[in-house]
Scaffold this motif. Sequence first.
Motif, PDB file in Angstrom:
ATOM      1  N   SER A  73       0.839  -1.197   0.000  1.00  0.00           N
ATOM      2  CA  SER A  73       0.000   0.000   0.000  1.00  0.00           C
ATOM      3  C   SER A  73       0.871   1.242   0.000  1.00  0.00           C
ATOM      4  O   SER A  73       2.045   1.211   0.360  1.00  0.00           O
ATOM      5  CB  SER A  73      -0.923   0.011   1.227  1.00  0.00           C
ATOM      6  OG  SER A  73      -0.159   0.063   2.418  1.00  0.00           O
ATOM      7  N   VAL A  74       0.249   2.323  -0.413  1.00  0.00           N
ATOM      8  CA  VAL A  74       0.832   3.649  -0.281  1.00  0.00           C
ATOM      9  C   VAL A  74      -0.199   4.487   0.464  1.00  0.00           C
ATOM     10  O   VAL A  74      -1.357   4.104   0.603  1.00  0.00           O
ATOM     11  CB  VAL A  74       1.165   4.278  -1.649  1.00  0.00           C
ATOM     12  CG1 VAL A  74       2.263   3.510  -2.344  1.00  0.00           C
ATOM     13  CG2 VAL A  74      -0.078   4.346  -2.531  1.00  0.00           C
ATOM     14  N   GLY A  75       0.220   5.626   0.958  1.00  0.00           N
ATOM     15  CA  GLY A  75      -0.720   6.432   1.723  1.00  0.00           C
ATOM     16  C   GLY A  75      -0.375   7.893   1.687  1.00  0.00           C
ATOM     17  O   GLY A  75       0.759   8.281   1.398  1.00  0.00           O
ATOM     18  N   GLU A  76      -1.382   8.706   1.979  1.00  0.00           N
ATOM     19  CA  GLU A  76      -1.173  10.146   1.992  1.00  0.00           C
ATOM     20  C   GLU A  76      -2.134  10.798   2.979  1.00  0.00           C
ATOM     21  O   GLU A  76      -3.214  10.270   3.258  1.00  0.00           O
ATOM     22  CB  GLU A  76      -1.379  10.742   0.611  1.00  0.00           C
ATOM     23  CG  GLU A  76      -2.787  10.586   0.051  1.00  0.00           C
ATOM     24  CD  GLU A  76      -2.936  11.194  -1.338  1.00  0.00           C
ATOM     25  OE1 GLU A  76      -4.040  11.669  -1.642  1.00  0.00           O
ATOM     26  OE2 GLU A  76      -1.948  11.213  -2.101  1.00  0.00           O
ATOM     27  N   VAL A  77      -1.703  11.918   3.500  1.00  0.00           N
ATOM     28  CA  VAL A  77      -2.554  12.754   4.337  1.00  0.00           C
ATOM     29  C   VAL A  77      -3.322  13.687   3.422  1.00  0.00           C
ATOM     30  O   VAL A  77      -2.745  14.332   2.533  1.00  0.00           O
ATOM     31  CB  VAL A  77      -1.721  13.558   5.349  1.00  0.00           C
ATOM     32  CG1 VAL A  77      -2.604  14.525   6.136  1.00  0.00           C
ATOM     33  CG2 VAL A  77      -0.991  12.607   6.294  1.00  0.00           C
ATOM     34  N   GLY A  78      -4.648  13.756   3.637  1.00  0.00           N
ATOM     35  CA  GLY A  78      -5.485  14.528   2.744  1.00  0.00           C
ATOM     36  C   GLY A  78      -6.024  15.803   3.359  1.00  0.00           C
ATOM     37  O   GLY A  78      -5.794  16.117   4.533  1.00  0.00           O
ATOM     38  N   ASP A  79      -6.759  16.536   2.566  1.00  0.00           N
ATOM     39  CA  ASP A  79      -7.431  17.762   2.977  1.00  0.00           C
ATOM     40  C   ASP A  79      -8.363  17.471   4.160  1.00  0.00           C
ATOM     41  O   ASP A  79      -8.900  16.364   4.272  1.00  0.00           O
ATOM     42  CB  ASP A  79      -8.245  18.298   1.801  1.00  0.00           C
ATOM     43  CG  ASP A  79      -8.797  19.683   2.044  1.00  0.00           C
ATOM     44  OD1 ASP A  79      -8.109  20.655   1.671  1.00  0.00           O
ATOM     45  OD2 ASP A  79      -9.922  19.791   2.595  1.00  0.00           O
ATOM     46  N   PRO A  80      -8.583  18.441   5.054  1.00  0.00           N
ATOM     47  CA  PRO A  80      -9.518  18.206   6.169  1.00  0.00           C
ATOM     48  C   PRO A  80     -10.940  17.851   5.716  1.00  0.00           C
ATOM     49  O   PRO A  80     -11.648  17.136   6.428  1.00  0.00           O
ATOM     50  CB  PRO A  80      -9.501  19.534   6.926  1.00  0.00           C
ATOM     51  CG  PRO A  80      -8.177  20.135   6.606  1.00  0.00           C
ATOM     52  CD  PRO A  80      -7.888  19.732   5.192  1.00  0.00           C
ATOM     53  N   ALA A 121     -10.762  12.901  -0.891  1.00  0.00           N
ATOM     54  CA  ALA A 121     -11.020  11.754  -1.752  1.00  0.00           C
ATOM     55  C   ALA A 121     -10.831  12.113  -3.226  1.00  0.00           C
ATOM     56  O   ALA A 121     -10.212  11.357  -3.996  1.00  0.00           O
ATOM     57  CB  ALA A 121     -12.430  11.231  -1.507  1.00  0.00           C
ATOM     58  N   MET A 122     -11.345  13.264  -3.643  1.00  0.00           N
ATOM     59  CA  MET A 122     -11.237  13.656  -5.053  1.00  0.00           C
ATOM     60  C   MET A 122      -9.782  13.930  -5.438  1.00  0.00           C
ATOM     61  O   MET A 122      -9.354  13.599  -6.555  1.00  0.00           O
ATOM     62  CB  MET A 122     -12.116  14.867  -5.325  1.00  0.00           C
ATOM     63  CG  MET A 122     -13.611  14.614  -5.111  1.00  0.00           C
ATOM     64  SD  MET A 122     -14.220  13.159  -5.988  1.00  0.00           S
ATOM     65  CE  MET A 122     -13.916  13.637  -7.685  1.00  0.00           C
ATOM     66  N   ASP A 123      -9.021  14.536  -4.536  1.00  0.00           N
ATOM     67  CA  ASP A 123      -7.595  14.742  -4.803  1.00  0.00           C
ATOM     68  C   ASP A 123      -6.892  13.400  -5.014  1.00  0.00           C
ATOM     69  O   ASP A 123      -6.066  13.249  -5.925  1.00  0.00           O
ATOM     70  CB  ASP A 123      -6.939  15.486  -3.643  1.00  0.00           C
ATOM     71  CG  ASP A 123      -7.340  16.956  -3.576  1.00  0.00           C
ATOM     72  OD1 ASP A 123      -7.889  17.480  -4.567  1.00  0.00           O
ATOM     73  OD2 ASP A 123      -7.108  17.575  -2.516  1.00  0.00           O
ATOM     74  N   ALA A 124      -7.220  12.428  -4.156  1.00  0.00           N
ATOM     75  CA  ALA A 124      -6.582  11.109  -4.258  1.00  0.00           C
ATOM     76  C   ALA A 124      -7.010  10.378  -5.532  1.00  0.00           C
ATOM     77  O   ALA A 124      -6.210   9.671  -6.158  1.00  0.00           O
ATOM     78  CB  ALA A 124      -6.922  10.270  -3.029  1.00  0.00           C
TER      79      ALA A 124
END
Length: 282
Positions: free
Chosen positions: A76-83, A89-92
Amino acid sequence: MARVLVVANETLGGRALAAKARELKDADPGLQIVICVPRTNPRFGNIIYDEAVYGAAQVRVDLARVGLREQMGIESVGEVGDPDPYTAAMDAVREWRPDRIVVSTKPATSSGWLKRDLIERIEDATGLPVDHVIVDIESEGLPYHETLVVANRTTSSPALLNRIRELSSQDSPHLFVIVVPQEGGTGKDFLAARGRLGQMLDILRREHVMVAGMVADPDPYTATMQGLQFFHADNIIISTLGAERSGWLRADLVERVRRATNCTVEHVVAEQSASSGTEVPA
């Protein structure tokens, strides 16, 4: 090989979400998971320290990736997203172009995400299949013990490290989340706290203790309460110097935390020398 985007925050580690990951893995052994954790703004404190908020979300990402790899063999990979979870979700989706999406929430009675129709909005915007996984950690608990450890100058003290080793050997699996309050709001303070945290994590990981950590708000009470918001701790360890040297004890930190939470709060005193006339806050 399918790529699945998992959008989750406080429900990471829950049994239902883990079961969904296993189901997807069984259907596609080459599965890749992308974890997106929207940042959560703290309910405690008058000032929001971006590094602390980001750090808490990054801890969740890192723990989820380790769990997927070591327990299920899923890369897996992961990222911290918008609050905002929809924006996150849309950014990802734009970044990773997944084949399907899994959104994990609390039950409807306590989920802010569901009150904003998150599932339907993501389905409408992406046209992708979206699976909704409900996780009730408050009722079900986690499949491991979790202890919040709050310390600053005493992070590498033998008393604290030995207590963590003792608990780790007694209860397995056992996760320790280290919270290191900054001593002030400057970049130098952040770097000093990060250095202490990194040294502590390195010592414990070499001994195969399951541990993660974050630099937190300069006020130790606020840092502790934010830690309880971000993580599902069973108990708390607060580590300080002796009463004659500790600003935290003069501020009655241990008793204030005990009054504010239902968790067991353990106080570990570290005997650490300091030069004469030097105030040590922790």
